[in-house]
Motif scaffolding. Structure first.
Motif, short mmCIF file in Angstrom:
data_model
loop_
_atom_site.label_atom_id
_atom_site.label_comp_id
_atom_site.label_asym_id
_atom_site.label_seq_id
_atom_site.Cartn_x
_atom_site.Cartn_y
_atom_site.Cartn_z
N UNK A 143 -14.85 27.60 10.32
CA UNK A 143 -14.00 28.16 9.25
C UNK A 143 -14.65 27.94 7.89
N UNK A 144 -15.45 26.88 7.78
CA UNK A 144 -16.13 26.59 6.52
C UNK A 144 -15.20 26.10 5.44
N UNK A 145 -14.20 25.29 5.82
CA UNK A 145 -13.19 24.84 4.87
C UNK A 145 -13.76 23.97 3.76
N UNK A 146 -14.84 23.26 4.02
CA UNK A 146 -15.40 22.36 3.01
C UNK A 146 -16.79 22.80 2.56
N UNK A 147 -17.15 24.03 2.82
CA UNK A 147 -18.47 24.52 2.42
C UNK A 147 -18.60 24.49 0.90
N UNK A 148 -19.62 23.81 0.41
CA UNK A 148 -19.90 23.69 -1.03
C UNK A 148 -18.76 23.02 -1.80
N UNK A 149 -17.98 22.21 -1.12
CA UNK A 149 -16.84 21.55 -1.76
C UNK A 149 -17.27 20.23 -2.38
N UNK A 150 -16.63 19.83 -3.48
CA UNK A 150 -16.90 18.50 -4.06
C UNK A 150 -16.40 17.41 -3.12
N UNK A 151 -16.86 16.20 -3.37
CA UNK A 151 -16.57 15.09 -2.47
C UNK A 151 -15.07 14.84 -2.31
N UNK A 152 -14.30 14.96 -3.39
CA UNK A 152 -12.87 14.66 -3.30
C UNK A 152 -12.14 15.69 -2.45
N UNK A 153 -12.63 16.94 -2.42
CA UNK A 153 -12.04 17.96 -1.56
C UNK A 153 -12.34 17.66 -0.08
N UNK A 154 -13.55 17.21 0.18
CA UNK A 154 -13.91 16.81 1.55
C UNK A 154 -13.03 15.65 2.00
N UNK A 155 -12.85 14.66 1.09
CA UNK A 155 -12.01 13.50 1.42
C UNK A 155 -10.57 13.93 1.68
N UNK A 156 -10.07 14.87 0.88
CA UNK A 156 -8.71 15.39 1.07
C UNK A 156 -8.59 16.09 2.42
N UNK A 157 -9.60 16.85 2.77
CA UNK A 157 -9.60 17.58 4.04
C UNK A 157 -9.57 16.61 5.22
N UNK A 158 -10.46 15.63 5.20
CA UNK A 158 -10.53 14.65 6.29
C UNK A 158 -9.23 13.86 6.38
#
Length: 212
Positions: A143-158
């Motif tokens: 889906x590429x939900x965190x593609x090119x995302x900043x670190x805090x967005x990745x942390x929110x996703x996880x």
């Protein structure tokens, strides 16, 4: 911060939808949670759920790191990942429809009484060693939900995926500790599998035709 998150929300929604249905799908984790909840109570089942959710978060994070590395080397890799994920979801749809026609019974796994740490580890090891769980997370990565995302967005996703995984498996642990619910589940298994098959077929189509 909200403006930064906004572009990721559509892919977040799709990825969370995939996990929601995947975590609610009957499988080895359900059999284990049924055995723990029946034999040791709901609290023990919820501890195992925390282990399962942490195992999911581990696979999720490793998948994000691995996919990010691949995409940094080859942009076309996302297309291949999306096709592979779509094929796997189509396979899940086929399996669900087949079970709807001839629904198998899920018996509670025979689990001996264990302490808090052992229950957590049992859930964690079950998840990270499950090939289907790994393949499912690769499909979600497509889906590429965190593609090119900043670190805090990745942390929110996880983090949000951990909460969703725990909530879904926790619902199994609480519900299946009651014998009337187990009986109702076995009665409705055919319809549950049919609904899952329809969702996985839709998810496979959505992932295959996604332009994100």
């Amino acid at each position: 911060m909200t403006d930064t998150l906004l572009p990721f929300l559509p892919a977040f929604f799709i990825a969370h939808s995939f996990l929601l249905v995947g975590a609610l799908s009957p499988g080895p984790a359900v059999a284990m949670l049924m055995g723990i909840s029946v034999g040791q109570g709901r609290a023990a089942g919820l501890i195992a759920c925390a282990g399962i959710a942490t195992g999911s978060a581990t696979i999720n994070l490793l998948t994000i790191l691995g996919v990010g590395l691949i995409l940094s080397q080859a942009a076309w890799a996302m297309m291949i990942l999306r096709i592979a994920g779509s094929a796997y979801l189509a396979y899940l749809a086929y399996g669900a429809f087949r079970k709807a026609l001839n629904p198998p019974t899920i018996a509670a796994m025979n689990v001996r009484r264990q302490g808090t740490g052992a229950l957590f580890v049992k859930g964690y090891l079950l998840q990270i060693t499950n090939p289907k769980a790994i393949a499912f997370w690769l499909a979600i990565a497509g889906v590429g939900a965190t593609a090119n995302a900043p670190l805090w967005v990745v942390a929110l996703f996880v983090g949000s995926m951990w909460v969703l995984s725990f909530a879904c498996h926790g619902a199994w642990a609480v519900a299946l500790s009651a014998s009337p619910v187990r009986a109702a589940y076995h009665y409705a298994r055919r319809y549950i599998e049919a609904a899952l098959g329809a969702f996985f077929a839709f998810a496979a189509f959505t992932l295959a035709t996604s332009r994100s």
